[in-house]
Design a protein around this motif. Sequence first.
Motif, short mmCIF file in Angstrom:
data_model
loop_
_atom_site.label_atom_id
_atom_site.label_comp_id
_atom_site.label_asym_id
_atom_site.label_seq_id
_atom_site.Cartn_x
_atom_site.Cartn_y
_atom_site.Cartn_z
N VAL A 137 2.44 -2.43 10.90
CA VAL A 137 1.79 -1.74 9.78
C VAL A 137 0.35 -2.21 9.74
O VAL A 137 0.07 -3.41 9.73
N LEU A 138 -0.56 -1.25 9.76
CA LEU A 138 -2.00 -1.54 9.65
C LEU A 138 -2.43 -1.32 8.21
O LEU A 138 -2.05 -0.34 7.57
N THR A 188 2.46 5.03 19.36
CA THR A 188 3.33 6.17 19.07
C THR A 188 3.87 6.09 17.64
O THR A 188 3.79 5.05 16.97
N ASN A 189 4.42 7.21 17.20
CA ASN A 189 5.07 7.31 15.88
C ASN A 189 4.17 6.86 14.73
O ASN A 189 4.65 6.30 13.75
N SER A 190 2.90 7.12 14.85
CA SER A 190 1.99 6.70 13.78
C SER A 190 2.10 7.65 12.59
O SER A 190 2.14 8.87 12.75
N HIS A 191 2.18 7.08 11.41
CA HIS A 191 2.24 7.88 10.19
C HIS A 191 1.73 7.05 9.01
O HIS A 191 1.91 5.84 8.96
N LEU A 192 1.11 7.74 8.07
CA LEU A 192 0.54 7.07 6.91
C LEU A 192 1.63 6.77 5.88
O LEU A 192 2.47 7.62 5.59
N LEU A 193 1.58 5.57 5.34
CA LEU A 193 2.43 5.20 4.22
C LEU A 193 1.69 5.43 2.92
O LEU A 193 2.27 5.80 1.91
N THR A 194 0.40 5.16 2.93
CA THR A 194 -0.49 5.50 1.82
C THR A 194 -1.81 5.91 2.44
O THR A 194 -2.08 5.65 3.61
N GLY A 195 -2.66 6.52 1.66
CA GLY A 195 -3.97 6.89 2.19
C GLY A 195 -4.79 7.55 1.10
O GLY A 195 -4.33 7.75 -0.01
N GLN A 222 -6.91 5.02 -2.15
CA GLN A 222 -6.41 3.66 -2.17
C GLN A 222 -6.49 3.05 -0.77
O GLN A 222 -6.83 3.71 0.20
N ASN A 223 -6.18 1.76 -0.68
CA ASN A 223 -6.12 1.13 0.64
C ASN A 223 -5.13 1.88 1.53
O ASN A 223 -4.10 2.35 1.07
N ILE A 224 -5.46 1.98 2.79
CA ILE A 224 -4.67 2.77 3.73
C ILE A 224 -3.63 1.90 4.42
O ILE A 224 -3.94 0.81 4.91
N LEU A 225 -2.40 2.38 4.45
CA LEU A 225 -1.32 1.74 5.20
C LEU A 225 -0.82 2.73 6.23
O LEU A 225 -0.46 3.86 5.89
N MET A 226 -0.79 2.31 7.48
CA MET A 226 -0.31 3.17 8.56
C MET A 226 0.71 2.40 9.40
O MET A 226 0.43 1.29 9.86
N MET A 255 0.47 -6.19 10.10
CA MET A 255 1.58 -6.97 9.56
C MET A 255 2.90 -6.34 9.96
O MET A 255 2.94 -5.20 10.45
N GLU A 256 3.97 -7.08 9.73
CA GLU A 256 5.30 -6.58 10.03
C GLU A 256 5.70 -5.52 8.99
O GLU A 256 5.37 -5.64 7.81
N PRO A 257 6.43 -4.49 9.39
CA PRO A 257 6.96 -3.53 8.42
C PRO A 257 7.94 -4.22 7.47
O PRO A 257 8.59 -5.20 7.83
N ILE A 258 8.04 -3.72 6.27
CA ILE A 258 8.97 -4.24 5.28
C ILE A 258 10.11 -3.24 5.12
O ILE A 258 9.88 -2.06 4.84
N VAL A 259 11.31 -3.70 5.31
CA VAL A 259 12.49 -2.85 5.09
C VAL A 259 12.93 -3.05 3.65
O VAL A 259 13.39 -4.13 3.27
#
Length: 344
Positions: A49-50, A25-32, A35-39, A102-106
């Motif tokens: 975070v993938l 759930t709550n999947s959203h792209l941080l970058t895409g 460049q390398n994709i962060l979700m 990996m763990e999300p970074i705050v």
Amino acid sequence: MTDVVDLNALKNWMDSQELGSGEITNSHLLTGGTQNILMQFDRSGRSYVLRRPPIHTRQNSNKTMQREATVLSALSGSNVPHPGFIAACDDTDVLGANFYLMEPIVGFNVLNGLPDLHQSSEDLQRRMAFSHMEALAALGAIDYKAVGLENFGKIDGFLTRQAPRWLEQLERYKKYTEWPGLGNAESIDAIAGWLDENCPASFEPGVLHGDAHVGNVMFRLDSGEVAALIDWELATIGDPLIDLGWIIATWPEVDGTETLMLEVAGWESRPTIEELIEHYGKHSHRDLSNINWYGVLACFKLAIILEGTYARYCAGKAPKDVAERLHESALRLIARALTLIDKS
């Protein structure tokens, strides 16, 4: 989202790794995109975070993901601020490429501007820079053999092969016959020759990030501390002072002159390059007497990397606005290298 990451395939793989249960759930792209994709997403009450290569993978994309996962896993439990490693997948049948979780970074990245708390405090702004130096020093102090990275890089001749390698890269750009070259050819030869003549005779191997400029740092929202060093795709085993050299090459001068022109809004109270070197030295046992050599090397290497886009633009293979901006940065880096040589 499924056109970027197949959530059902990801869910099935996570089941096999016993990483939660139920729907993603709550999947959203941080970058895409290119460049390398962060979700980022949630599963069973935990956030992940993938990270995976772009949809159109490059030649070494999968190997790069494997190396990133390897170094982050090795750093687990250390005092180096880094994204917490969870798991990796090298089976390209799952998502079409290697990936890891990996763990999300705050925290925040200075390229997006400073939060109000940090904009309003000179002390916090200075602390951010010093905390960055401490993070790099901590990384360089890692016993790479003890954490399983003994075969993560080629140590023999690491420093002596740097200048020739990048000079050779610059020569390759001549295949773009429309490219006029990187500034004054005599200056390039002078820098390469100086690097060769003044190369340190020895070094103590360690882990280096490889792209240690401030754009690859996340800072905490509530303090001036580094939350995590990010983007580990160039990490290797070599001379960790390369990272400090990268800072010397990319940090703004006292008069505000920048090489990378990162346009960091709101960060007015920054220590000088000399203060950063001194602070790094307080947190590292490494000999900094030759540190200008590392700064010159970083300027030389980064200038050549950036100039590649301009060379391609001259042949009609890259956009003009980006290419010209990177070309200006490359020229500024060459100028800084020559200044550092004059100071040595």
